[in-house]
Design a protein around this motif. Structure first.
Motif, PDB file in Angstrom:
ATOM      1  N   PRO A 103       0.795  -1.226   0.000  1.00 14.12           N
ATOM      2  CA  PRO A 103       0.000   0.000   0.000  1.00 14.12           C
ATOM      3  C   PRO A 103       0.832   1.283   0.000  1.00 14.12           C
ATOM      4  O   PRO A 103       0.374   2.304  -0.490  1.00 14.12           O
ATOM      5  N   ALA A 104       2.039   1.227   0.522  1.00 13.39           N
ATOM      6  CA  ALA A 104       2.833   2.453   0.618  1.00 13.39           C
ATOM      7  C   ALA A 104       3.767   2.618  -0.574  1.00 13.39           C
ATOM      8  O   ALA A 104       4.626   3.490  -0.575  1.00 13.39           O
ATOM      9  N   SER A 105       3.619   1.775  -1.589  1.00 12.04           N
ATOM     10  CA  SER A 105       4.492   1.852  -2.755  1.00 12.04           C
ATOM     11  C   SER A 105       3.726   2.304  -3.986  1.00 12.04           C
ATOM     12  O   SER A 105       2.611   1.842  -4.251  1.00 12.04           O
ATOM     13  N   LEU A 106       4.318   3.218  -4.721  1.00 11.83           N
ATOM     14  CA  LEU A 106       3.695   3.710  -5.949  1.00 11.83           C
ATOM     15  C   LEU A 106       4.648   3.637  -7.124  1.00 11.83           C
ATOM     16  O   LEU A 106       4.319   4.050  -8.224  1.00 11.83           O
ATOM     17  N   LYS A 107       5.858   3.120  -6.890  1.00 11.91           N
ATOM     18  CA  LYS A 107       6.894   3.280  -7.907  1.00 11.91           C
ATOM     19  C   LYS A 107       6.618   2.479  -9.175  1.00 11.91           C
ATOM     20  O   LYS A 107       6.862   2.974 -10.274  1.00 11.91           O
ATOM     21  N   ASP A 108       6.087   1.266  -9.043  1.00  7.52           N
ATOM     22  CA  ASP A 108       5.889   0.462 -10.247  1.00  7.52           C
ATOM     23  C   ASP A 108       4.747   1.008 -11.093  1.00  7.52           C
ATOM     24  O   ASP A 108       4.826   1.041 -12.318  1.00  7.52           O
ATOM     25  N   ARG A 109       3.666   1.453 -10.420  1.00  9.02           N
ATOM     26  CA  ARG A 109       2.578   2.025 -11.220  1.00  9.02           C
ATOM     27  C   ARG A 109       3.007   3.329 -11.851  1.00  9.02           C
ATOM     28  O   ARG A 109       2.594   3.654 -12.960  1.00  9.02           O
ATOM     29  N   THR A 110       3.871   4.081 -11.140  1.00  7.95           N
ATOM     30  CA  THR A 110       4.362   5.335 -11.710  1.00  7.95           C
ATOM     31  C   THR A 110       5.220   5.060 -12.944  1.00  7.95           C
ATOM     32  O   THR A 110       5.070   5.684 -13.992  1.00  7.95           O
ATOM     33  N   LEU A 287       9.596   4.251   8.540  1.00 10.42           N
ATOM     34  CA  LEU A 287       9.427   2.851   8.169  1.00 10.42           C
ATOM     35  C   LEU A 287      10.132   2.643   6.836  1.00 10.42           C
ATOM     36  O   LEU A 287       9.818   3.299   5.852  1.00 10.42           O
ATOM     37  N   VAL A 288      11.116   1.774   6.819  1.00  6.26           N
ATOM     38  CA  VAL A 288      11.877   1.525   5.598  1.00  6.26           C
ATOM     39  C   VAL A 288      11.566   0.114   5.116  1.00  6.26           C
ATOM     40  O   VAL A 288      11.617  -0.837   5.897  1.00  6.26           O
ATOM     41  N   GLY A 289      11.214  -0.020   3.826  1.00  7.05           N
ATOM     42  CA  GLY A 289      10.918  -1.347   3.280  1.00  7.05           C
ATOM     43  C   GLY A 289       9.437  -1.686   3.309  1.00  7.05           C
ATOM     44  O   GLY A 289       9.055  -2.810   2.999  1.00  7.05           O
ATOM     45  N   GLY A 290       8.609  -0.758   3.688  1.00  3.81           N
ATOM     46  CA  GLY A 290       7.165  -0.987   3.627  1.00  3.81           C
ATOM     47  C   GLY A 290       6.655  -1.868   4.744  1.00  3.81           C
ATOM     48  O   GLY A 290       7.306  -2.005   5.783  1.00  3.81           O
ATOM     49  N   TYR A 291       5.480  -2.477   4.521  1.00  2.00           N
ATOM     50  CA  TYR A 291       4.833  -3.225   5.588  1.00  2.00           C
ATOM     51  C   TYR A 291       5.457  -4.599   5.828  1.00  2.00           C
ATOM     52  O   TYR A 291       4.972  -5.377   6.650  1.00  2.00           O
ATOM     53  N   ALA A 292       6.535  -4.887   5.095  1.00  5.65           N
ATOM     54  CA  ALA A 292       7.351  -6.049   5.427  1.00  5.65           C
ATOM     55  C   ALA A 292       8.707  -5.545   5.922  1.00  5.65           C
ATOM     56  O   ALA A 292       9.677  -6.289   5.997  1.00  5.65           O
ATOM     57  N   GLY A 293       8.757  -4.270   6.261  1.00  2.21           N
ATOM     58  CA  GLY A 293      10.031  -3.643   6.597  1.00  2.21           C
ATOM     59  C   GLY A 293      10.166  -3.313   8.072  1.00  2.21           C
ATOM     60  O   GLY A 293       9.470  -3.878   8.914  1.00  2.21           O
ATOM     61  N   SER A 294      11.068  -2.394   8.371  1.00  3.40           N
ATOM     62  CA  SER A 294      11.413  -2.122   9.764  1.00  3.40           C
ATOM     63  C   SER A 294      11.334  -0.635  10.080  1.00  3.40           C
ATOM     64  O   SER A 294      11.650   0.212   9.241  1.00  3.40           O
ATOM     65  N   TRP A 295      10.982  -0.352  11.316  1.00  4.57           N
ATOM     66  CA  TRP A 295      10.973   1.017  11.813  1.00  4.57           C
ATOM     67  C   TRP A 295      12.361   1.425  12.281  1.00  4.57           C
ATOM     68  O   TRP A 295      13.084   0.620  12.862  1.00  4.57           O
ATOM     69  N   ILE A 296      12.683   2.681  12.025  1.00  6.84           N
ATOM     70  CA  ILE A 296      13.948   3.235  12.506  1.00  6.84           C
ATOM     71  C   ILE A 296      13.632   4.527  13.247  1.00  6.84           C
ATOM     72  O   ILE A 296      12.874   5.366  12.754  1.00  6.84           O
ATOM     73  N   ASP A 297      14.220   4.655  14.425  1.00  7.14           N
ATOM     74  CA  ASP A 297      13.937   5.797  15.291  1.00  7.14           C
ATOM     75  C   ASP A 297      14.427   7.105  14.671  1.00  7.14           C
ATOM     76  O   ASP A 297      15.446   7.136  13.976  1.00  7.14           O
ATOM     77  N   ALA A 298      13.687   8.196  14.953  1.00  2.00           N
ATOM     78  CA  ALA A 298      14.031   9.506  14.387  1.00  2.00           C
ATOM     79  C   ALA A 298      15.477   9.899  14.674  1.00  2.00           C
ATOM     80  O   ALA A 298      16.156  10.483  13.833  1.00  2.00           O
ATOM     81  N   GLY A 299      15.981   9.535  15.855  1.00  2.00           N
ATOM     82  CA  GLY A 299      17.338   9.895  16.226  1.00  2.00           C
ATOM     83  C   GLY A 299      18.394   9.355  15.269  1.00  2.00           C
ATOM     84  O   GLY A 299      19.480   9.922  15.136  1.00  2.00           O
ATOM     85  N   ARG A 300      18.057   8.286  14.595  1.00  2.43           N
ATOM     86  CA  ARG A 300      19.019   7.663  13.678  1.00  2.43           C
ATOM     87  C   ARG A 300      18.909   8.189  12.254  1.00  2.43           C
ATOM     88  O   ARG A 300      19.717   7.853  11.396  1.00  2.43           O
ATOM     89  N   LEU A 301      17.854   8.963  12.001  1.00  2.00           N
ATOM     90  CA  LEU A 301      17.565   9.314  10.611  1.00  2.00           C
ATOM     91  C   LEU A 301      18.553  10.286   9.975  1.00  2.00           C
ATOM     92  O   LEU A 301      18.859  10.151   8.795  1.00  2.00           O
ATOM     93  N   PRO A 302      19.085  11.278  10.732  1.00  2.00           N
ATOM     94  CA  PRO A 302      19.961  12.247  10.067  1.00  2.00           C
ATOM     95  C   PRO A 302      21.156  11.612   9.369  1.00  2.00           C
ATOM     96  O   PRO A 302      21.601  12.110   8.332  1.00  2.00           O
ATOM     97  N   SER A 303      21.651  10.486   9.881  1.00  2.35           N
ATOM     98  CA  SER A 303      22.846   9.905   9.261  1.00  2.35           C
ATOM     99  C   SER A 303      22.493   8.692   8.388  1.00  2.35           C
ATOM    100  O   SER A 303      23.377   8.000   7.900  1.00  2.35           O
ATOM    101  N   LEU A 304      21.201   8.445   8.200  1.00  2.00           N
ATOM    102  CA  LEU A 304      20.802   7.218   7.520  1.00  2.00           C
ATOM    103  C   LEU A 304      21.130   7.248   6.019  1.00  2.00           C
ATOM    104  O   LEU A 304      20.873   8.235   5.341  1.00  2.00           O
ATOM    105  N   ALA A 305      21.715   6.145   5.524  1.00  2.00           N
ATOM    106  CA  ALA A 305      21.963   6.022   4.086  1.00  2.00           C
ATOM    107  C   ALA A 305      21.059   4.931   3.520  1.00  2.00           C
ATOM    108  O   ALA A 305      20.774   3.935   4.176  1.00  2.00           O
ATOM    109  N   LEU A 306      20.602   5.154   2.292  1.00  2.39           N
ATOM    110  CA  LEU A 306      19.626   4.241   1.701  1.00  2.39           C
ATOM    111  C   LEU A 306      20.316   3.144   0.885  1.00  2.39           C
ATOM    112  O   LEU A 306      20.339   3.175  -0.346  1.00  2.39           O
ATOM    113  N   SER A 307      20.912   2.199   1.598  1.00  2.42           N
ATOM    114  CA  SER A 307      21.436   0.991   0.959  1.00  2.42           C
ATOM    115  C   SER A 307      21.258  -0.132   1.967  1.00  2.42           C
ATOM    116  O   SER A 307      21.261   0.107   3.179  1.00  2.42           O
TER     117      SER A 307
END
Ligand SMILES: Cc1cc2nc3c(=O)[nH]c(=O)nc-3n(C[C@H](O)[C@H](O)[C@H](O)COP(=O)(O)O)c2cc1C
Ligand code: SF4
Lengths: 452, 70
Positions: A103-110, A287-307
């Motif tokens: 539900p939180a993904s739109l990339k393929d339809r886009t 929430l990274v990875g959607g509803y099969a994914g994991s939550w990450i706390d706000a405190g960790r977000l500033p340094s987060l890399a998307l890999s």
């Protein structure tokens, strides 16, 4: 126009686009690129990589050198999958997976709506490299504009008339979380319900019409089409050594412009948020990875890399590229309990531990969020999670458990407050996390959808 | 040649025969579905395992040869 398709096989290599965007290059604000526009931006696809009688199509080695990983959630090496299908013996079938049940993904339809020809190029090139004569493009029935653009693009290509190309057809699939799971997709294409089946046989062994079947995500095949044009070195100019290239990400939550963005793999989350016009509210967690994914706390977000390599330390994976920010004003306990109930409702009901376990988990989480749970709810959640993990025919229960366990961990203090004090003011407003509407859910998975 | 037990969770209807016939490796969970121990199956249990698989009314218990890693 004489024949776009014959020009298509002969034109000189196009200039190589540098940097981003790649997949979304030239996307107009509305509507899709025509075949003509597509060819102007990306140039012709290279000569179709025919499967040779004994040796492998050279495209597969190029995909391997590029290091392309599947964008459907599993990050499986595409070249390895192509090889498995190629070596399975019979003439294969190619399935383009744009079911996008998340539900939180739109990339393929886009992508399907805005860049149908790039996806179709990918499907055709993969098919030719495997000696497949049939490409089936599966689009979720709820994504009408995407389905229409896909149908129009297929018709446009057949008018352009390249008879040596594999046949391409469009199949609408039910709006259901599980429809895009590969064995469910194959089952549906074989005239049965879109429900996962017990494996083996895996689709590459026995899929559509019992033929070896390549099921690849629509975005994966779009990358494949660009690698075929520009080569593996070009692909690796972006991304990291272990996760090369770009990726589509659906960003939602409190940002100025939520939507689909193309990022370089390994890019900082902060650059994605900047690209979306910045945050418009405080953020509690992502929430990274959607509803099969994991939550990450706000405190960790500033340094987060998307890999995935970076996210592994947070026990998270990029999956199908969903990044969902939860605002500070939302109630994390009520929100995640609501999604947990929805995930339980999406079980296909075929496997005992999944049906019973997800139901029990959702109930325990809901009771905790409402302050009416029995003692030791946390222990019960941990035990239920261990009873569910790895015990379904598909990975749905594993993904759901990932979501639930990370929620309980990241929102530990909120759950504890709710267990003690009952509901909060924000509980009643729960609804920030997207869930498909009830009408779409009612027919989920059980009916064959028709192209209207 | 080593073997392992696997359940087809779609076929399994929690009849519970397998847990009765092979309690050394199979225990029912709280809903009656079999939990299979990760421990290897020694030669001495192989015959029992075979019998448990044959006794399942829905043939949901599979005794499989360990697939060599590819
Ligand atoms: C519950 C569930 C739902 C899935 N939904 C989708 C989907 O909507 N689209 C998709 O591409 N892959 C989905 N997948 C993954 C597919 O099974 C498959 O791995 C993927 O299409 C392979 O493509 P790739 O190798 O290009 O990533 C889902 C998997 C599971 C377990
Ligand atoms: S694990 Fe759950 S969702 Fe997957 S097939 Fe079994 S019952 Fe259906």
């Amino acid at each position: 126009m004489s024949s776009a398709a014959s020009a298509y096989a002969q034109a000189p290599p196009p200039s190589q686009p540098a940097g981003l965007p790649r997949l979304l290059a030239g996307v107009p604000a509305h509507g899709a690129l025509s075949l003509q526009e597509h060819l102007e931006i990306h140039g012709e696809a290279p000569r179709k990589p025919r499967r040779r009688r004994r040796s492998e199509s050279p495209l597969i080695a190029r995909i391997e050198a590029a290091g392309l990983l599947g964008r459907g959630g599993g990050a499986f090496p595409t070249a390895r999958k192509l090889r498995s299908v190629a070596s399975a013996g019979r003439r294969p079938v190619v399935v383009v997976n744009a079911a996008e049940g998340e539900p939180a993904s739109l990339k393929d339809r886009t992508l399907m709506r805005a860049r149908p020809h790039l996806v179709l190029d990918g499907g055709e090139l993969a098919a030719s490299s495997l000696g497949a004569e049939e490409v089936i493009v599966c689009v979720c029935a709820g994504a009408r504009a995407s389905a229409e653009q896909a149908a129009a693009a297929i018709a446009e290509r057949s008018r352009a008339g390249d008879s040596s190309s594999p046949r391409i057809r469009l199949q609408l699939v039910p709006n259901h979380y599980l429809s895009g799971q590969e064995s469910a997709l194959v089952s549906y294409l074989n005239g049965r319900r879109a429900l996962p089946t017990f494996t083996p046989p895996l689709p590459f062994e026995q899929g559509v019409g019992r033929a070896p079947t390549l099921v690849s995500n629509a975005e994966t095949l779009a990358h494949l089409a660009l690698i075929a044009r520009h080569g593996p070195e070009w692909f690796r100019e972006l991304g990291t050594p272990s996760e090369p290239g770009s990726a589509l990400v659906t960003l939602s939550g409190p940002v100025a412009h939520p939507g689909v963005y193309e990022i370089e793999l390994g890019a900082p989350l902060s650059s994605l948020i900047d690209a979306a016009g910045g945050a418009t509210d405080g953020v509690r967690a992502a929430l990274v990875g959607g509803y099969a994914g994991s939550w990450i706390d706000a405190g960790r977000l500033p340094s987060l890399a998307l890999s995935d390599e970076y996210l592994a330390q947070h026990r998270a994976r990029l999956g199908a590229g969903v990044v969902l920010l939860l605002s500070e004003h939302a109630c994390p306990a009520a929100e995640t309990a609501r999604v947990a109930r929805w995930l339980a409702s999406q079980s296909s009901g075929q496997c005992g531990p999944c049906v019973n376990g997800l139901q029990a988990l959702a109930m325990t989480l809901t009771e905790t969020a409402r302050g009416v749970a029995r003692a030791k709810a946390e222990e019960r959640i941990a035990r239920l999670a261990s009873l569910v993990q790895g015990r379904g025919a598909c990975a749905h229960p594993d993904g759901a458990v990932e979501f639930i366990l990370s929620a309980v961990q990241i929102f530990g203090s909120e759950f504890a407050d709710h267990a003690r004090l009952g509901t909060c003011e924000a509980c009643a407003l729960a609804g920030e996390l997207p869930i498909p509407d009830a009408a779409a859910r009612a027919h989920g998975g059980l009916r064959r959808a028709r192209l209207a | 040649m080593s073997y392992r037990l696997r359940v087809n969770p779609i076929a399994c209807e929690a009849h519970g025969m397998c847990a009765e016939l092979l309690p050394e490796r199979i225990t029912p969970d709280e809903w009656g579905y079999p939990l299979i121990s990760a421990e290897p199956l020694p030669e001495s249990l192989l015959e029992h395992a075979r019998r448990a698989a044959q006794a399942c009314p829905t043939l949901a218990l599979l005794l499989e040869r360990e697939r060599a890693r590819s």
